[in-house]
Design a protein around this motif. Sequence first.
Motif, PDB file in Angstrom:
ATOM      1  N   LYS A 234       0.842  -1.203   0.000  1.00  6.74           N
ATOM      2  CA  LYS A 234       0.000   0.000   0.000  1.00  6.74           C
ATOM      3  C   LYS A 234       0.876   1.252   0.000  1.00  6.74           C
ATOM      4  O   LYS A 234       1.989   1.243   0.528  1.00  6.74           O
ATOM      5  CB  LYS A 234      -0.917   0.008   1.231  1.00  6.74           C
ATOM      6  CG  LYS A 234      -2.010  -1.043   1.199  1.00  6.74           C
ATOM      7  CD  LYS A 234      -2.842  -1.007   2.462  1.00  6.74           C
ATOM      8  CE  LYS A 234      -4.058  -1.923   2.372  1.00  6.74           C
ATOM      9  NZ  LYS A 234      -3.696  -3.340   2.177  1.00  6.74           N
ATOM     10  N   THR A 235       0.363   2.349  -0.546  1.00  3.36           N
ATOM     11  CA  THR A 235       1.067   3.622  -0.390  1.00  3.36           C
ATOM     12  C   THR A 235       1.036   3.994   1.088  1.00  3.36           C
ATOM     13  O   THR A 235       0.143   3.536   1.823  1.00  3.36           O
ATOM     14  CB  THR A 235       0.397   4.737  -1.209  1.00  3.36           C
ATOM     15  OG1 THR A 235      -0.924   4.953  -0.686  1.00  3.36           O
ATOM     16  CG2 THR A 235       0.332   4.400  -2.686  1.00  3.36           C
TER      17      THR A 235
ATOM     18  N   MET B 210      -2.394   5.242   2.102  1.00  3.95           N
ATOM     19  CA  MET B 210      -3.423   4.199   2.125  1.00  3.95           C
ATOM     20  C   MET B 210      -3.240   3.284   3.325  1.00  3.95           C
ATOM     21  O   MET B 210      -4.217   2.871   3.962  1.00  3.95           O
ATOM     22  CB  MET B 210      -3.380   3.392   0.826  1.00  3.95           C
ATOM     23  CG  MET B 210      -4.532   2.425   0.660  1.00  3.95           C
ATOM     24  SD  MET B 210      -6.145   3.267   0.632  1.00  3.95           S
ATOM     25  CE  MET B 210      -6.078   4.097  -0.972  1.00  3.95           C
ATOM     26  N   TYR B 211      -1.991   2.972   3.639  1.00  5.71           N
ATOM     27  CA  TYR B 211      -1.717   2.118   4.794  1.00  5.71           C
ATOM     28  C   TYR B 211      -2.206   2.786   6.081  1.00  5.71           C
ATOM     29  O   TYR B 211      -2.871   2.167   6.906  1.00  5.71           O
ATOM     30  CB  TYR B 211      -0.220   1.818   4.886  1.00  5.71           C
ATOM     31  CG  TYR B 211       0.137   0.854   6.004  1.00  5.71           C
ATOM     32  CD1 TYR B 211      -0.281  -0.470   5.953  1.00  5.71           C
ATOM     33  CD2 TYR B 211       0.887   1.267   7.093  1.00  5.71           C
ATOM     34  CE1 TYR B 211       0.036  -1.362   6.967  1.00  5.71           C
ATOM     35  CE2 TYR B 211       1.202   0.386   8.119  1.00  5.71           C
ATOM     36  CZ  TYR B 211       0.779  -0.936   8.045  1.00  5.71           C
ATOM     37  OH  TYR B 211       1.087  -1.813   9.060  1.00  5.71           O
TER      38      TYR B 211
ATOM     39  N   ALA C 262      -7.074   9.350   1.203  1.00  4.65           N
ATOM     40  CA  ALA C 262      -7.132   7.891   1.048  1.00  4.65           C
ATOM     41  C   ALA C 262      -8.288   7.300   1.854  1.00  4.65           C
ATOM     42  O   ALA C 262      -8.982   6.389   1.396  1.00  4.65           O
ATOM     43  CB  ALA C 262      -5.803   7.270   1.481  1.00  4.65           C
ATOM     44  N   TYR C 263      -8.492   7.824   3.048  1.00  4.21           N
ATOM     45  CA  TYR C 263      -9.589   7.359   3.917  1.00  4.21           C
ATOM     46  C   TYR C 263     -10.938   7.590   3.239  1.00  4.21           C
ATOM     47  O   TYR C 263     -11.807   6.717   3.236  1.00  4.21           O
ATOM     48  CB  TYR C 263      -9.517   8.100   5.248  1.00  4.21           C
ATOM     49  CG  TYR C 263     -10.394   7.526   6.344  1.00  4.21           C
ATOM     50  CD1 TYR C 263      -9.850   6.688   7.312  1.00  4.21           C
ATOM     51  CD2 TYR C 263     -11.753   7.836   6.430  1.00  4.21           C
ATOM     52  CE1 TYR C 263     -10.636   6.160   8.331  1.00  4.21           C
ATOM     53  CE2 TYR C 263     -12.542   7.316   7.442  1.00  4.21           C
ATOM     54  CZ  TYR C 263     -11.980   6.485   8.396  1.00  4.21           C
ATOM     55  OH  TYR C 263     -12.763   5.973   9.390  1.00  4.21           O
TER      56      TYR C 263
ATOM     57  N   GLU D 253     -11.464   7.931   0.053  1.00  2.00           N
ATOM     58  CA  GLU D 253     -11.518   7.099  -1.151  1.00  2.00           C
ATOM     59  C   GLU D 253     -11.956   5.670  -0.821  1.00  2.00           C
ATOM     60  O   GLU D 253     -12.803   5.093  -1.501  1.00  2.00           O
ATOM     61  CB  GLU D 253     -10.132   7.076  -1.813  1.00  2.00           C
ATOM     62  CG  GLU D 253     -10.048   6.235  -3.079  1.00  2.00           C
ATOM     63  CD  GLU D 253      -8.628   6.157  -3.618  1.00  2.00           C
ATOM     64  OE1 GLU D 253      -8.321   5.150  -4.281  1.00  2.00           O
ATOM     65  OE2 GLU D 253      -7.828   7.076  -3.367  1.00  2.00           O
ATOM     66  N   VAL D 254     -11.398   5.108   0.241  1.00  2.00           N
ATOM     67  CA  VAL D 254     -11.668   3.715   0.594  1.00  2.00           C
ATOM     68  C   VAL D 254     -12.998   3.545   1.313  1.00  2.00           C
ATOM     69  O   VAL D 254     -13.759   2.617   1.031  1.00  2.00           O
ATOM     70  CB  VAL D 254     -10.526   3.152   1.487  1.00  2.00           C
ATOM     71  CG1 VAL D 254     -10.898   1.775   2.031  1.00  2.00           C
ATOM     72  CG2 VAL D 254      -9.243   3.063   0.697  1.00  2.00           C
TER      73      VAL D 254
END
Length: 335
Positions: free
Chosen positions: A101-102, A105-106, A143-144, A146-147
């Motif tokens: 993961k980037t 993202m991690y 990222a949060y 997005e997911v």
Amino acid sequence: MAKIQDLLSEVLLAGDEVASGATVKPSANFNADNDAVMLIRAVETKGIDEHTIIDILTQRSNAQRQDIAFAFEKRAKKKLEDVLNGALKDPLKAVILGLMKTPAMYDAVEMKKAVKGLGTNEATLIEILCSRSNKEIEEMNKAYQEVNKKNMVNDINDDTSGDFSKLLCALAKGTRPEPSNVEDHELIDSDAKVLNEATKQKKGMDTAKWISILTERNIPHLRKVFQRYNVYSPRSINESIKDDISKDLRCNLLALVQCIQSTPEFFADKLSPIAKNDLKRDVLTRIMVSRCEIDLIPIRKEFKKKTGKSLYQCIKAATKDDYERVLLALCGGDD
């Protein structure tokens, strides 16, 4: 490839000093397609070739791993992360998937795990939010969203309460001022005085003032404030927090102050239970994955100071098999 590397380099805390603290660095003779071919062979081997997977992915930077994933999918018509998820077993799988993961993202995934379900993992939330830069927090928020299709600050606010929630939400916004070349001596003195006076309130410590100052000032400024604090108080900043802050906020403010004073020392403390074989696996995994390209070398040095033992040898004693192999590779050497 260069564009991905440029974007990821911005997420790091920045500069040569940070790069010199990394144990995992870009491979000089990198070829994403060759690595992808080797990984395809590794996952198609009967019984899975874990050693090849570990050796490749721990010797490449995060940006290079993203290029490998792209090359792998182009060849195999499958996502590398999905294949690894199906092929590997924990605890090795948790490390390898974390590496794929980037960084943003991690962190986003770890934050979601900390707030979802029954009970909040306060230690994880404070660990991540205390130690990330504004840029890292900004990318984590994206990222949060997005997911999870949710706002991270709102999720934290919904899952926590009181002063702790106020502290976390302030940190999660990532709006701390950036360091300045101009040192404001008057504000340093004023902040130190306000913090000291906030501990003397008859109805208990004025935590709002502490949260405000600790989250709305840049890091170099706060280090000067902590030094100046001793002019107004016979106790250190840490002693005041221990003596005057309520239990539910005490550990979190202490963690924040320690991270402001020295991020490597903060993480060395988090890792120190492994010296007695008493460290939770998820904490060990997260720190090794998230710090190996930033400051794991100074963390190792602080760990040795605190425990008298090397992190490398402690990992060897506390882990085994492929989990040991992957963590030792990320550790980058003995001290």
